[in-house]
Design an enzyme around this catalytic site. Structure first.
Site, PDB file in Angstrom:
ATOM      1  N   TYR A   1      67.441  33.094   8.210  1.00  7.79           N
ATOM      2  CA  TYR A   1      66.464  32.097   7.756  1.00  7.79           C
ATOM      3  C   TYR A   1      66.736  30.726   8.385  1.00  7.79           C
ATOM      4  O   TYR A   1      66.294  29.698   7.875  1.00  7.79           O
ATOM      5  CB  TYR A   1      66.542  31.913   6.237  1.00  7.79           C
ATOM      6  CG  TYR A   1      65.954  32.999   5.375  1.00  7.79           C
ATOM      7  CD1 TYR A   1      66.184  34.345   5.612  1.00  7.79           C
ATOM      8  CD2 TYR A   1      65.173  32.670   4.269  1.00  7.79           C
ATOM      9  CE1 TYR A   1      65.661  35.333   4.788  1.00  7.79           C
ATOM     10  CE2 TYR A   1      64.644  33.650   3.439  1.00  7.79           C
ATOM     11  CZ  TYR A   1      64.898  34.970   3.705  1.00  7.79           C
ATOM     12  OH  TYR A   1      64.387  35.940   2.872  1.00  7.79           O
TER      13      TYR A   1
ATOM     14  N   LYS B   1      76.016  44.255   9.308  1.00  8.75           N
ATOM     15  CA  LYS B   1      75.494  45.316  10.188  1.00  8.75           C
ATOM     16  C   LYS B   1      76.257  45.167  11.502  1.00  8.75           C
ATOM     17  O   LYS B   1      75.682  44.971  12.568  1.00  8.75           O
ATOM     18  CB  LYS B   1      73.970  45.145  10.363  1.00  8.75           C
ATOM     19  CG  LYS B   1      73.298  46.297  11.085  1.00  8.75           C
ATOM     20  CD  LYS B   1      73.309  47.595  10.312  1.00  8.75           C
ATOM     21  CE  LYS B   1      72.704  48.717  11.158  1.00  8.75           C
ATOM     22  NZ  LYS B   1      72.885  50.051  10.557  1.00  8.75           N
TER      23      LYS B   1
ATOM     24  N   ASP C   1      72.716  49.303   5.514  1.00  9.74           N
ATOM     25  CA  ASP C   1      71.987  50.542   5.204  1.00  9.74           C
ATOM     26  C   ASP C   1      72.802  51.409   4.244  1.00  9.74           C
ATOM     27  O   ASP C   1      72.269  51.960   3.262  1.00  9.74           O
ATOM     28  CB  ASP C   1      71.621  51.301   6.490  1.00  9.74           C
ATOM     29  CG  ASP C   1      72.743  51.324   7.517  1.00  9.74           C
ATOM     30  OD1 ASP C   1      73.737  50.584   7.360  1.00  9.74           O
ATOM     31  OD2 ASP C   1      72.644  52.091   8.486  1.00  9.74           O
TER      32      ASP C   1
ATOM     33  N   ASP D   1      68.868  39.144   0.230  1.00 12.20           N
ATOM     34  CA  ASP D   1      67.529  38.988  -0.368  1.00 12.20           C
ATOM     35  C   ASP D   1      66.917  40.375  -0.593  1.00 12.20           C
ATOM     36  O   ASP D   1      66.401  40.686  -1.672  1.00 12.20           O
ATOM     37  CB  ASP D   1      66.648  38.149   0.557  1.00 12.20           C
ATOM     38  CG  ASP D   1      65.313  37.812  -0.093  1.00 12.20           C
ATOM     39  OD1 ASP D   1      65.267  37.687  -1.331  1.00 12.20           O
ATOM     40  OD2 ASP D   1      64.308  37.687   0.625  1.00 12.20           O
TER      41      ASP D   1
ATOM     42  N   ASP E   1      66.248  42.656  -4.362  1.00 11.93           N
ATOM     43  CA  ASP E   1      64.998  43.261  -4.845  1.00 11.93           C
ATOM     44  C   ASP E   1      65.269  44.713  -5.239  1.00 11.93           C
ATOM     45  O   ASP E   1      64.764  45.199  -6.259  1.00 11.93           O
ATOM     46  CB  ASP E   1      63.904  43.212  -3.775  1.00 11.93           C
ATOM     47  CG  ASP E   1      62.945  42.043  -4.002  1.00 11.93           C
ATOM     48  OD1 ASP E   1      63.424  40.975  -4.444  1.00 11.93           O
ATOM     49  OD2 ASP E   1      61.734  42.196  -3.745  1.00 11.93           O
TER      50      ASP E   1
HETATM   51  N1  GGG Z   1      61.090  32.682  -7.229  1.00 15.54           N
HETATM   52  C1  GGG Z   1      60.799  32.083  -6.019  1.00 15.54           C
HETATM   53  C2  GGG Z   1      59.991  32.954  -5.116  1.00 15.54           C
HETATM   54  O1  GGG Z   1      58.829  32.751  -4.969  1.00 15.54           O
HETATM   55  N2  GGG Z   1      60.638  33.974  -4.555  1.00 15.54           N
HETATM   56  C3  GGG Z   1      60.007  34.884  -3.659  1.00 15.54           C
HETATM   57  C4  GGG Z   1      60.464  34.776  -2.253  1.00 15.54           C
HETATM   58  O2  GGG Z   1      59.930  35.429  -1.390  1.00 15.54           O
HETATM   59  N3  GGG Z   1      61.471  33.967  -1.995  1.00 15.54           N
HETATM   60  C5  GGG Z   1      62.002  33.851  -0.720  1.00 15.54           C
HETATM   61  C6  GGG Z   1      63.480  33.869  -0.715  1.00 15.54           C
HETATM   62  O3  GGG Z   1      64.131  33.819  -1.762  1.00 15.54           O
HETATM   63  O4  GGG Z   1      64.020  33.937   0.376  1.00 15.54           O
END
Ligand code: GGG
Length: 351
Positions: free
Chosen positions: A137, A187, A220, A244, A248
């Site tokens: 990022y 990785k 992975d 990130d 999820d």
């Molecule tokens: N809760 C903040 C939000 O909108 N998260 C979704 C998202 O895609 N965030 C990007 C990240 O954390 O890199």
């Protein structure tokens, strides 16, 4: 009475629904002991459509004066491209205030049936430490020969020794307070420069933490292991993108993306740290009042803890756990039929 100045950015979609629910619970948690002086900023995609920017030019300067930032969500596709919303609001805050780690607990709450057969709260209890200001990022890159058959796009991941070392050190310190196990996720087989460098830094920092056991996993393999044997994870540290994605997955293992919170912590305590749910704006359910507020309430508990209101933070967590354990007032993502407001109200009652 202590007063904390909190900048509130509900943002987009369900952010506008879960943030007021979070504020309500936090107010109740500190009542009589501290004052939360909220200042709400209407920044986000609506603001972008009116002004051409996600926040005003002096937005970051304005935020700097606060003790903490409480953020809902950003994202309003397809009306505003996702890279515009993210790079217009959340990422500039993380970078400007050097919010170097993003702490994301992944924990199966009592009473919730996760998707993994035979894996309960004993097995699903980990914390991710996500590198939060550079990596994939970093924003380094560009496009050339745009629109031609020779078009090239570069998105260069950046890993600096200063940054990787402090993030890894944070993760080791955290592991020391838990089960003393750290999983470093890379990785390195494919990314032979940056990720081998990451491994080197982990090995160096590990010298200072002989009491913490370290496991190195490819991303992975880590994804597969989180599903197959989540009990093998205590604290996990990974790059901005890898952690990130895996958080999820962690949210899914918890039973809903409406559950995991996150704390974006400032390296320099003079800057405000930012607290938000892991989930995004969820346009598919926005506006219906049924978004799960638990991730945002939990993020609020992390904020209270960060501000020094640890007792209130613990009571919020106990109330969340009591709510899921009784299983009566839950939003549809957890199989219930309650609204966002009803869940917040029940958490306040349980407080
Ligand atoms: N809760 C903040 C939000 O909108 N998260 C979704 C998202 O895609 N965030 C990007 C990240 O954390 O890199």
């Amino acid at each position: 009475m202590k007063q904390y100045r909190i900048a509130v950015i509900p943002g987009d979609g369900v952010g506008k629904e879960v943030i007021p629910a979070g504020q309500r619970v936090l107010e109740a948690a500190v009542a009589g002991r501290a004052e939360l002086a909220w200042v709400v900023f209407p920044w986000g995609s609506d603001y972008y459509r009116q002004t051409g920017a996600m926040m005003p030019p002096d937005g970051l300067e304005t935020l700097r004066a606060f003790d903490a930032i409480y953020l809902g969500a950003v994202g309003d596709p397809p009306r505003v491209p996702d890279h515009v919303t993210l790079w217009g609001l959340l990422l500039p805050i993380r970078k400007t205030f050097d919010l170097y780690v993003n702490v994301r607990p992944i924990k199966l709450l009592p009473g919730i049936t996760g998707p993994l057969r035979d894996k309960g709260p004993e097995q699903i209890d980990m914390v991710f430490v996500r590198e939060n200001t550079e990596g994939e990022y970093a924003g380094a890159g560009g496009r050339v020969h745009v629109g031609t058959p020779h078009e090239v796009a570069l998105e260069t991941a950046v890993f600096s020794r200063f940054n990787v070392e402090r993030v890894v050190r944070y993760a080791f310190e955290l592991a020391r307070t838990r089960r003393k196990h750290l999983t470093s996720i890379t990785k390195s087989n494919a990314q032979r420069h940056s990720m081998v460098f990451w491994d080197t830094v982990v090995a160096e920092v590990a010298q200072d933490y002989p009491d913490v056991e370290v496991t190195s996993l490819l991303v992975d393999a880590a994804a597969a292991l989180m599903v197959r044997a989540p009990e093998r994870f205590d604290v996990a540290v990974g790059s901005n993108l890898f952690a990130d994605i895996l958080t999820d997955l962690g949210g899914a293992l918890m039973g809903s993306l409406g559950l995991p919170p996150s704390a974006n912590l400032a390296y320099d305590p003079q800057f405000p740290s930012l607290f938000e749910p892991v989930h995004g704006s969820a346009p598919d359910i926005a506006g219906r009042g049924v978004a799960n507020p638990i991730a945002t309430v939990w993020a609020g508990a992390m904020m209270l803890d960060h501000l020094g209101e640890t007792e209130a933070a613990n009571r919020v967590m106990q109330a969340i756990e009591a709510l899921t354990a009784e299983g009566k007032v839950l939003t549809p993502d957890l199989g219930g039929s309650a609204t966002t407001e009803q869940v917040a109200e029940r958490i306040v009652e349980l407080l």
